[in-house]
Design a protein around this motif. Structure first.
Motif, short mmCIF file in Angstrom:
data_model
loop_
_atom_site.label_atom_id
_atom_site.label_comp_id
_atom_site.label_asym_id
_atom_site.label_seq_id
_atom_site.Cartn_x
_atom_site.Cartn_y
_atom_site.Cartn_z
N LEU A 222 88.77 40.71 -3.58
CA LEU A 222 88.34 39.98 -2.38
C LEU A 222 89.48 39.78 -1.39
CD1 LEU A 222 86.22 37.17 -4.07
CD2 LEU A 222 85.40 39.28 -3.01
N GLY A 223 90.71 39.92 -1.87
CA GLY A 223 91.85 39.66 -1.00
C GLY A 223 92.04 38.19 -0.72
N ALA A 224 91.48 37.34 -1.58
CA ALA A 224 91.58 35.89 -1.41
C ALA A 224 91.35 35.23 -2.76
CB ALA A 224 90.53 35.40 -0.41
N GLU A 225 91.84 34.01 -2.88
CA GLU A 225 91.63 33.26 -4.11
C GLU A 225 90.19 32.79 -4.19
OE1 GLU A 225 93.77 32.78 -6.70
OE2 GLU A 225 94.95 34.23 -5.58
N LEU A 226 89.69 32.67 -5.42
CA LEU A 226 88.36 32.11 -5.64
C LEU A 226 88.42 30.60 -5.48
CD1 LEU A 226 87.38 34.05 -8.88
CD2 LEU A 226 86.61 34.53 -6.56
N GLY A 227 87.30 30.02 -5.08
CA GLY A 227 87.22 28.57 -5.04
C GLY A 227 87.24 28.03 -6.45
N ALA A 228 87.75 26.82 -6.65
CA ALA A 228 87.83 26.23 -7.98
C ALA A 228 86.44 26.08 -8.62
CB ALA A 228 88.52 24.87 -7.91
N LYS A 229 85.44 25.78 -7.80
CA LYS A 229 84.08 25.58 -8.31
C LYS A 229 83.15 26.74 -7.96
CE LYS A 229 84.30 20.56 -8.10
NZ LYS A 229 83.73 19.36 -7.47
N ALA A 230 83.30 27.29 -6.77
CA ALA A 230 82.41 28.37 -6.31
C ALA A 230 83.04 29.06 -5.10
CB ALA A 230 81.04 27.82 -5.94
N THR A 231 82.57 30.28 -4.84
CA THR A 231 83.03 31.04 -3.68
C THR A 231 81.83 31.64 -2.98
OG1 THR A 231 85.07 31.59 -4.87
CG2 THR A 231 84.58 32.90 -2.90
N LEU A 232 81.81 31.51 -1.65
CA LEU A 232 80.78 32.12 -0.81
C LEU A 232 81.40 33.37 -0.20
CD1 LEU A 232 79.65 28.83 0.98
CD2 LEU A 232 78.50 29.99 -0.93
N VAL A 233 80.90 34.54 -0.60
CA VAL A 233 81.44 35.81 -0.11
C VAL A 233 80.46 36.38 0.91
CG1 VAL A 233 82.16 38.15 -0.72
CG2 VAL A 233 82.59 36.26 -2.30
N LEU B 33 84.36 39.33 4.35
CA LEU B 33 84.89 40.69 4.21
C LEU B 33 84.25 41.62 5.22
CD1 LEU B 33 84.71 41.03 0.31
CD2 LEU B 33 86.69 40.40 1.69
N ASP B 34 85.05 42.46 5.84
CA ASP B 34 84.54 43.49 6.73
C ASP B 34 83.98 44.60 5.84
OD1 ASP B 34 84.11 45.66 8.40
OD2 ASP B 34 86.04 45.48 9.42
N ALA B 35 82.68 44.85 5.95
CA ALA B 35 82.02 45.84 5.08
C ALA B 35 82.68 47.22 5.19
CB ALA B 35 80.54 45.92 5.42
N GLU B 36 83.06 47.62 6.40
CA GLU B 36 83.66 48.94 6.58
C GLU B 36 85.02 49.06 5.90
OE1 GLU B 36 83.62 50.81 10.47
OE2 GLU B 36 82.07 49.39 11.07
N ALA B 37 85.75 47.96 5.82
CA ALA B 37 87.08 47.98 5.20
C ALA B 37 87.02 47.84 3.68
CB ALA B 37 87.93 46.85 5.78
N HIS B 38 85.83 47.55 3.15
CA HIS B 38 85.66 47.36 1.71
C HIS B 38 84.52 48.23 1.19
CE1 HIS B 38 87.89 43.79 2.97
NE2 HIS B 38 88.38 43.79 1.74
N LEU B 39 84.53 49.52 1.55
CA LEU B 39 83.41 50.41 1.21
C LEU B 39 83.20 50.55 -0.30
CD1 LEU B 39 83.64 53.21 3.90
CD2 LEU B 39 81.93 51.40 3.69
N GLU B 40 84.26 50.58 -1.07
CA GLU B 40 84.09 50.71 -2.52
C GLU B 40 83.31 49.53 -3.08
OE1 GLU B 40 86.91 50.58 -6.40
OE2 GLU B 40 87.57 51.92 -4.78
N LEU B 41 83.66 48.32 -2.64
CA LEU B 41 82.96 47.12 -3.08
C LEU B 41 81.53 47.11 -2.56
CD1 LEU B 41 83.76 44.73 -4.83
CD2 LEU B 41 84.51 43.55 -2.76
N VAL B 42 81.34 47.50 -1.32
CA VAL B 42 80.00 47.57 -0.73
C VAL B 42 79.10 48.50 -1.55
CG1 VAL B 42 78.75 48.53 1.27
CG2 VAL B 42 80.65 46.94 1.63
N ARG B 43 79.62 49.65 -1.92
CA ARG B 43 78.83 50.60 -2.72
C ARG B 43 78.54 50.05 -4.11
NH1 ARG B 43 82.62 54.73 -0.19
NH2 ARG B 43 81.40 55.53 1.55
#
Length: 108
Positions: A14-25, A57-67
């Motif tokens: 994600l390029g960011a830390e997860l929230g302690a309780k939850a994360t909204l991606v 996250l920018d979908a175009e910059a994270h194509l592997e994750l998007v797929r």
């Protein structure tokens, strides 16, 4: 927000830390008007609930994750629990009440 997924995402993906309780991606794209509304709603909810992070996250910059996650439109929102497991998923701009309800599933 109704589809359960079960995939696990790591901070390095994600390029960011997860929230302690939850994360909204949020997967967004440059010319997506509903993405701006989604950014505002998710930011407000993350600001209201301790331990919840919002990662966009920018979908175009994270194509592997998007797929891998089969993201076919923007915005797509994933709700992760504290361990990074996807517990809810929705496409389109969510309502604040739906995001809060989805967090109820993510946070025990």
């Amino acid at each position: 927000m109704d589809e359960q997924v079960g995939e696990t995402l790591r901070p390095d993906e994600l390029g960011a830390e997860l929230g302690a309780k939850a994360t909204l991606v949020q997967f967004s794209s440059a010319f997506c008007a509903p993405c701006r509304t989604t950014r505002r709603v998710l930011g407000e909810v993350a600001g209201m609930v301790d331990g919840v992070a919002h990662v966009e996250l920018d979908a175009e910059a994270h194509l592997e994750l998007v797929r891998r996650l089969n993201v076919v439109r923007t915005p797509t929102v994933l709700v992760l629990d504290g361990a990074g497991r996807v517990v809810r998923r929705a496409a389109g701009a969510p309502r604040k009440a739906d995001v809060i309800a989805a967090l109820g599933v993510a946070i025990p």
